[in-house]
Design an enzyme around this catalytic site. Structure first.
Site, PDB file in Angstrom:
ATOM      1  N   TYR A 296       0.819  -1.209   0.000  1.00 19.67           N
ATOM      2  CA  TYR A 296       0.000   0.000   0.000  1.00 19.67           C
ATOM      3  C   TYR A 296       0.853   1.260   0.000  1.00 19.67           C
ATOM      4  O   TYR A 296       2.072   1.202   0.152  1.00 19.67           O
ATOM      5  CB  TYR A 296      -0.944  -0.002   1.207  1.00 19.67           C
ATOM      6  CG  TYR A 296      -0.288   0.308   2.532  1.00 19.67           C
ATOM      7  CD1 TYR A 296       0.546  -0.625   3.156  1.00 19.67           C
ATOM      8  CD2 TYR A 296      -0.469   1.540   3.152  1.00 19.67           C
ATOM      9  CE1 TYR A 296       1.161  -0.322   4.364  1.00 19.67           C
ATOM     10  CE2 TYR A 296       0.136   1.846   4.367  1.00 19.67           C
ATOM     11  CZ  TYR A 296       0.953   0.901   4.968  1.00 19.67           C
ATOM     12  OH  TYR A 296       1.568   1.198   6.155  1.00 19.67           O
TER      13      TYR A 296
ATOM     14  N   LYS B 183       6.469  -1.992   1.809  1.00 20.91           N
ATOM     15  CA  LYS B 183       5.307  -1.376   2.466  1.00 20.91           C
ATOM     16  C   LYS B 183       4.129  -2.349   2.388  1.00 20.91           C
ATOM     17  O   LYS B 183       3.159  -2.145   1.655  1.00 20.91           O
ATOM     18  CB  LYS B 183       4.980  -0.006   1.848  1.00 20.91           C
ATOM     19  CG  LYS B 183       4.275   0.914   2.834  1.00 20.91           C
ATOM     20  CD  LYS B 183       4.330   2.348   2.403  1.00 20.91           C
ATOM     21  CE  LYS B 183       3.369   3.256   3.129  1.00 20.91           C
ATOM     22  NZ  LYS B 183       3.414   3.256   4.589  1.00 20.91           N
TER      23      LYS B 183
ATOM     24  N   GLU C 227      12.899   2.160  13.832  1.00 24.34           N
ATOM     25  CA  GLU C 227      11.967   3.208  13.380  1.00 24.34           C
ATOM     26  C   GLU C 227      10.714   3.172  14.249  1.00 24.34           C
ATOM     27  O   GLU C 227      10.561   2.302  15.099  1.00 24.34           O
ATOM     28  CB  GLU C 227      11.597   2.990  11.902  1.00 24.34           C
ATOM     29  CG  GLU C 227      10.864   1.689  11.641  1.00 24.34           C
ATOM     30  CD  GLU C 227      10.425   1.504  10.188  1.00 24.34           C
ATOM     31  OE1 GLU C 227      10.396   2.477   9.422  1.00 24.34           O
ATOM     32  OE2 GLU C 227      10.083   0.357   9.829  1.00 24.34           O
TER      33      GLU C 227
ATOM     34  N   LEU D 218      11.362   1.102   6.762  1.00 26.59           N
ATOM     35  CA  LEU D 218      10.770   1.597   5.517  1.00 26.59           C
ATOM     36  C   LEU D 218      11.532   2.857   5.110  1.00 26.59           C
ATOM     37  O   LEU D 218      11.778   3.727   5.946  1.00 26.59           O
ATOM     38  CB  LEU D 218       9.287   1.926   5.714  1.00 26.59           C
ATOM     39  CG  LEU D 218       8.602   2.394   4.424  1.00 26.59           C
ATOM     40  CD1 LEU D 218       8.353   1.191   3.512  1.00 26.59           C
ATOM     41  CD2 LEU D 218       7.299   3.107   4.710  1.00 26.59           C
TER      42      LEU D 218
HETATM   43  O1  PSZ Z   1      -1.489   8.595   8.394  1.00 27.50           O
HETATM   44  C1  PSZ Z   1      -0.512   8.137   8.994  1.00 27.50           C
HETATM   45  O2  PSZ Z   1      -0.445   8.071  10.233  1.00 27.50           O
HETATM   46  C2  PSZ Z   1       0.658   7.675   8.217  1.00 27.50           C
HETATM   47  S1  PSZ Z   1       0.770   7.935   6.577  1.00 27.50           S
HETATM   48  C3  PSZ Z   1       2.241   7.166   6.458  1.00 27.50           C
HETATM   49  C4  PSZ Z   1       2.637   6.714   7.653  1.00 27.50           C
HETATM   50  C5  PSZ Z   1       1.737   7.011   8.678  1.00 27.50           C
HETATM   51  N1  PSZ Z   1       3.794   6.041   7.912  1.00 27.50           N
HETATM   52  C6  PSZ Z   1       4.658   5.541   6.942  1.00 27.50           C
HETATM   53  C7  PSZ Z   1       5.858   4.905   7.581  1.00 27.50           C
HETATM   54  C8  PSZ Z   1       5.747   3.613   8.155  1.00 27.50           C
HETATM   55  O3  PSZ Z   1       4.559   2.972   8.149  1.00 27.50           O
HETATM   56  C9  PSZ Z   1       6.883   3.016   8.736  1.00 27.50           C
HETATM   57  C10 PSZ Z   1       6.810   1.672   9.359  1.00 27.50           C
HETATM   58  N2  PSZ Z   1       8.062   3.660   8.711  1.00 27.50           N
HETATM   59  C11 PSZ Z   1       8.198   4.899   8.182  1.00 27.50           C
HETATM   60  C12 PSZ Z   1       7.102   5.550   7.631  1.00 27.50           C
HETATM   61  C13 PSZ Z   1       7.282   6.911   7.026  1.00 27.50           C
HETATM   62  O4  PSZ Z   1       7.189   6.842   5.632  1.00 27.50           O
HETATM   63  P1  PSZ Z   1       6.664   8.064   4.752  1.00 27.50           P
HETATM   64  O5  PSZ Z   1       7.510   9.223   5.127  1.00 27.50           O
HETATM   65  O6  PSZ Z   1       6.881   7.610   3.371  1.00 27.50           O
HETATM   66  O7  PSZ Z   1       5.238   8.261   5.119  1.00 27.50           O
END
Ligand code: PSZ
Length: 290
Positions: free
Chosen positions: A32, A146, A178, A202
């Site tokens: 996703y 992802k 992370e 990620l």
């Molecule tokens: O709406 C939300 O709370 C969101 S939208 C994207 C995320 C949270 N997190 C993405 C994510 C992640 O799921 C993990 C495990 N590590 C890092 C990240 C950050 O990724 P970006 O910057 O691409 O969203």
């Protein structure tokens, strides 16, 4: 919001239903993306779509749409749903097939779904910072994909939620990896330190934006493993994600980070991040004001 994308078509959101034998529903067999929308325009859309293709291909799902087709569809969805500030959620699964762990042998059409949500910028939290807890990283060894399989992340986030915290910072033994849905950064002596983008985290799109603005503004960065001791001893700590942007962390496991309020490097990065948003999506009317 009233409309959704289902398999390349825009339909009423209430009509967008999945089969009980969709492999995404049964196995989490899919990937996703979440894309941020400001002023009705997608932020870092190309980067998100590139990662979507990469995640899909890494589990052997071939996208039945080109990136250009997907971009057009998503833009149309934003217009139809009259989305100004929010997110697009998009996922693809291996499709519908009689339940069996092994991939279907016959050709199956992957299922694509996307819909939108209104989400304001978390301006209050961005200003004051948020609290976090620590938790052991119990996830698998391909966190660079992802994947729809998020149980490890969910259990971590729930632990934070019951503690009244915004995020859980995960660590494998002494090494910080992370957040449950974010990347984690520390600042020590003016240097920004964050885990290298390997199989254990990620590769965040927001993380990449931050690294780019650091490079063009002479802010020193080290992409490497850092430990729980370094986290405890940091001058500043922050997290990044598509919705949380550059989010200051002011508490870890009940202990204040340095002075207990957002530090100068974090604040500078928030400002630079806002500038990147404005370059792509136009003026923000809710800038972070300290
Ligand atoms: O709406 C939300 O709370 C969101 S939208 C994207 C995320 C949270 N997190 C993405 C994510 C992640 O799921 C993990 C495990 N590590 C890092 C990240 C950050 O990724 P970006 O910057 O691409 O969203």
């Amino acid at each position: 919001m009233r409309f959704a994308i289902l398999n390349g078509e825009i339909i009423e959101r209430s009509e967008a239903k999945v089969d009980v034998e969709d492999r995404g529903y049964q196995f989490g067999d899919g990937v996703y993306e979440v894309i941020r929308v400001y002023n009705g325009k997608m932020f870092t859309a190309t980067e998100h779509l590139n990662r979507f293709v990469k995640s899909s291909e890494s589990i052997g799902i071939t996208l039945p749409y080109t990136q250009e087709q997907l971009t057009k569809l998503l833009e149309e969805l934003i217009v139809k749903n009259n989305l100004q500030v929010g997110t697009i959620y998009m996922q693809i699964t291996r499709g519908i097939s009689p339940r069996n762990h092994a991939f279907p042998t016959e050709k199956v059409m992957p299922s694509l779904v996307a819909y939108t949500k209104e989400v304001a910028r978390p301006v209050e939290n961005l200003k004051t910072g948020v609290k976090t807890i620590l938790t052991e990283d119990i996830r698998w060894l391909r966190c660079d994909i992802k994947s729809l399989n998020l149980l490890g992340n969910l259990l971590a986030k729930q632990k934070a939620a019951v503690e009244g915290c915004f995020e859980a910072i995960q660590h494998r033994s002494e090494d910080v990896t992370e957040g449950s849905s974010s990347n984690i950064f520390i600042v020590k002596n003016g240097i920004v330190i964050t885990h290298q983008s390997d199989n254990l985290i990620l590769k965040g799109i927001s993380k990449d934006v931050i690294l780019q603005v650091c490079a063009s503004n002479n802010i020193e960065v080290e992409e490497r493993i850092f430990t729980l001791d370094e986290l405890a001893d940091a001058d500043e700590v922050f997290l990044s994600s598509t919705t949380a942007e550059v989010m200051p962390i002011i508490e870890v496991d009940g202990k204040s980070v340095a002075a207990g309020f957002p530090g100068p490097v974090t604040r500078r990065l928030q400002e630079l991040f806002e500038q990147e948003i404005e370059k792509q999506c136009g003026s923000l009317n809710d800038k972070i004001l300290y």
